[in-house]
Design an enzyme around this catalytic site. Structure first.
Site, PDB file in Angstrom:
ATOM      1  N   GLU A 245       0.818  -1.208   0.000  1.00 10.83           N
ATOM      2  CA  GLU A 245       0.000   0.000   0.000  1.00 10.83           C
ATOM      3  C   GLU A 245       0.851   1.256   0.000  1.00 10.83           C
ATOM      4  O   GLU A 245       0.574   2.207  -0.737  1.00 10.83           O
ATOM      5  CB  GLU A 245      -0.941  -0.009   1.210  1.00 10.83           C
ATOM      6  CG  GLU A 245      -1.897   1.180   1.220  1.00 10.83           C
ATOM      7  CD  GLU A 245      -2.970   1.047   2.287  1.00 10.83           C
ATOM      8  OE1 GLU A 245      -3.753   0.091   2.215  1.00 10.83           O
ATOM      9  OE2 GLU A 245      -3.002   1.899   3.203  1.00 10.83           O
ATOM     10  N   ARG A 271      -2.740  32.546 -19.238  1.00 14.03           N
ATOM     11  CA  ARG A 271      -3.268  33.588 -18.357  1.00 14.03           C
ATOM     12  C   ARG A 271      -2.347  34.804 -18.408  1.00 14.03           C
ATOM     13  O   ARG A 271      -1.139  34.684 -18.135  1.00 14.03           O
ATOM     14  CB  ARG A 271      -3.366  33.053 -16.931  1.00 14.03           C
ATOM     15  CG  ARG A 271      -3.597  34.085 -15.839  1.00 14.03           C
ATOM     16  CD  ARG A 271      -4.939  34.743 -15.939  1.00 14.03           C
ATOM     17  NE  ARG A 271      -5.230  35.516 -14.724  1.00 14.03           N
ATOM     18  CZ  ARG A 271      -6.194  36.412 -14.642  1.00 14.03           C
ATOM     19  NH1 ARG A 271      -6.974  36.641 -15.691  1.00 14.03           N
ATOM     20  NH2 ARG A 271      -6.406  37.058 -13.513  1.00 14.03           N
ATOM     21  N   GLN A 282       9.219  35.389 -13.147  1.00  8.55           N
ATOM     22  CA  GLN A 282      10.123  34.426 -12.519  1.00  8.55           C
ATOM     23  C   GLN A 282       9.498  33.774 -11.294  1.00  8.55           C
ATOM     24  O   GLN A 282       9.693  32.578 -11.044  1.00  8.55           O
ATOM     25  CB  GLN A 282      11.433  35.125 -12.131  1.00  8.55           C
ATOM     26  CG  GLN A 282      12.518  34.157 -11.673  1.00  8.55           C
ATOM     27  CD  GLN A 282      13.820  34.880 -11.364  1.00  8.55           C
ATOM     28  OE1 GLN A 282      13.936  35.550 -10.334  1.00  8.55           O
ATOM     29  NE2 GLN A 282      14.779  34.773 -12.270  1.00  8.55           N
TER      30      GLN A 282
END
Length: 391
Positions: A245, A271, A282
């Site tokens: 798991e 955008r 940056q």
């Protein structure tokens, strides 16, 4: 060293991605409780695709994948399916419930339970956590008392993944209270057994596509043939399932992170603010690079653990590090994705969904604090602390 998958594994990855996008698309439920019929429909589709029994040997209806191939398939599943909760349910069924039957079950138990659990006809749940025993698994209050050729189970389990839809439960109970590692025993219990009842589904912050509930055992009588492994072997059963798991389940998060990272890069490229794409700033581009670094680093740690597990190496550190690396990376990538999407990041969408789904990852399969205890103990540190790293 070879960082590429073989052709067969790569073909499986691509097939699973296509299947998940085509058949399992759609956002997780907003109210936190998945529709039972829709969940079953999707589960049966995943069963036909071989996802719910991937690591089970072929003679019992599975695909017989090793840990590396299984992790690759789960990563593809997490990438293609936007409902990480559903992928989580499949992984919990497979690695926490079916793997124990494969590794510890008798031939009769394997032939009775595994085929239907691999086909998608039936669903399994692993009931171990309790209201007063989470990380302290050796402190379980659920009791199993031998009565002739039967056991009587009494207790309450909490936070049981798949409980509302499960047909079969792997239940951990104390047969020798205070007996430490050899005091627990695992049982395979069929849903509908008198004395076993399931509570209402939880409404959760994350992993909403995964049905979860309490399980009550009130004079639940099961035959001695329901014991998985042997009496007193429960802790070993649990430890074995956790290796799988903590490695393969978390591969689904790698896929989810990769999907959100790609959509965030695309968003930053289109955008615009101040007349330029925000990706030109940056502060934004460096954050995206850090997200990429987190995903790639976690991926390497996880596949190293899967590689060792596939080769039968008894290493408890690698799965613990994999769980730590992936869960922490998922939270960070989710936070960064929300930040870069601005106000849109706190509305419904991939970014906020990843963050909500990532938060439980630091808790289930043994909390991240417990994983750090386990690794520290393996390094020779913290061994004097009583009970440290039990889980």
């Amino acid at each position: 060293m070879n960082f590429a998958f073989d052709d067969e594994t790569e073909d499986m990855r691509e097939a699973v991605e296509r299947f998940a996008r085509r058949e399992l698309g759609g956002a997780p439920p907003r109210d936190g409780v998945p529709d039972r019929e829709e969940f079953r429909r999707r589960w049966q589709l995943a069963g036909k695709q071989g996802l719910v029994g991937s690591v089970v040997p072929e003679r019992y209806g599975g695909s017989g994948l090793d840990a590396v191939a299984a992790a690759a398939v789960m990563e593809a599943f997490g990438y293609g399916c936007p409902d990480t909760g559903f992928a989580f349910s499949v992984a919990a069924h497979l690695f926490a419930a079916l793997v124990p039957v494969v590794e510890f079950g008798t031939e009769e138990q394997k032939r009775r339970w595994l085929p239907a659990l691999c086909s998608g006809e039936r669903i399994a749940a692993h009931a171990i956590t309790e209201p007063e025993a989470g990380s302290d698994t050796l402190g379980l209050r659920t009791r199993a008392v031998r009565d002739g050729d039967h056991y009587v189970l009494e207790g309450v389990k909490a936070f049981t993944t798949n409980a509302p839809v499960a047909d079969v439960f792997v239940v951990q109970a104390a047969t020798a209270p205070g007996g430490g590692f050899f005091g627990l025993t695992a049982f395979v219990v069929e849903a509908g057994t008198p004395g076993l009842t399931v509570g209402p589904p939880y409404e959760k912050v994350g992993l909403r596509g995964s049905p979860t509930a309490d399980v009550r055992l009130d004079g639940c009588v099961v035959p001695a043939t329901a014991v998985l492994g042997a009496e007193g072997a429960g802790a070993g059963v649990f430890a074995g399932s956790m290796k799988w798991e903590r490695t393969c389940l978390f591969a689904a998060y790698l896929g989810a992170m990769r999907r959100v990272l790609e959509s965030t890069v695309a968003y930053a490229g289109r955008r615009e603010q101040f007349g330029v794409p925000i990706g030109d700033f940056q502060a934004v581009s460096h954050r995206v690079v850090d997200m990429t670094l987190a995903v790639e680093s976690a991926r390497l740690v996880l596949y190293k653990a899967a590689w060792q597990l596939a080769r039968g190496r008894e290493d408890q550190v690698a799965p613990a590090l994999a769980k730590l690396a992936v869960s922490e990376a998922a939270v960070r990538v989710g936070l960064d994705a929300v930040q870069l999407h601005g106000a849109l990041g706190v509305l419904g969408g991939e970014a906020e969904t990843l963050l909500r789904d990532a938060l439980p990852a630091r808790i289930f399969s043994g909390t991240n604090e417990i994983q750090r205890n386990n690794v520290a103990r393996a390094l020779g540190l913290g061994g004097s602390r009583r009970g440290a790293g039990r889980r």
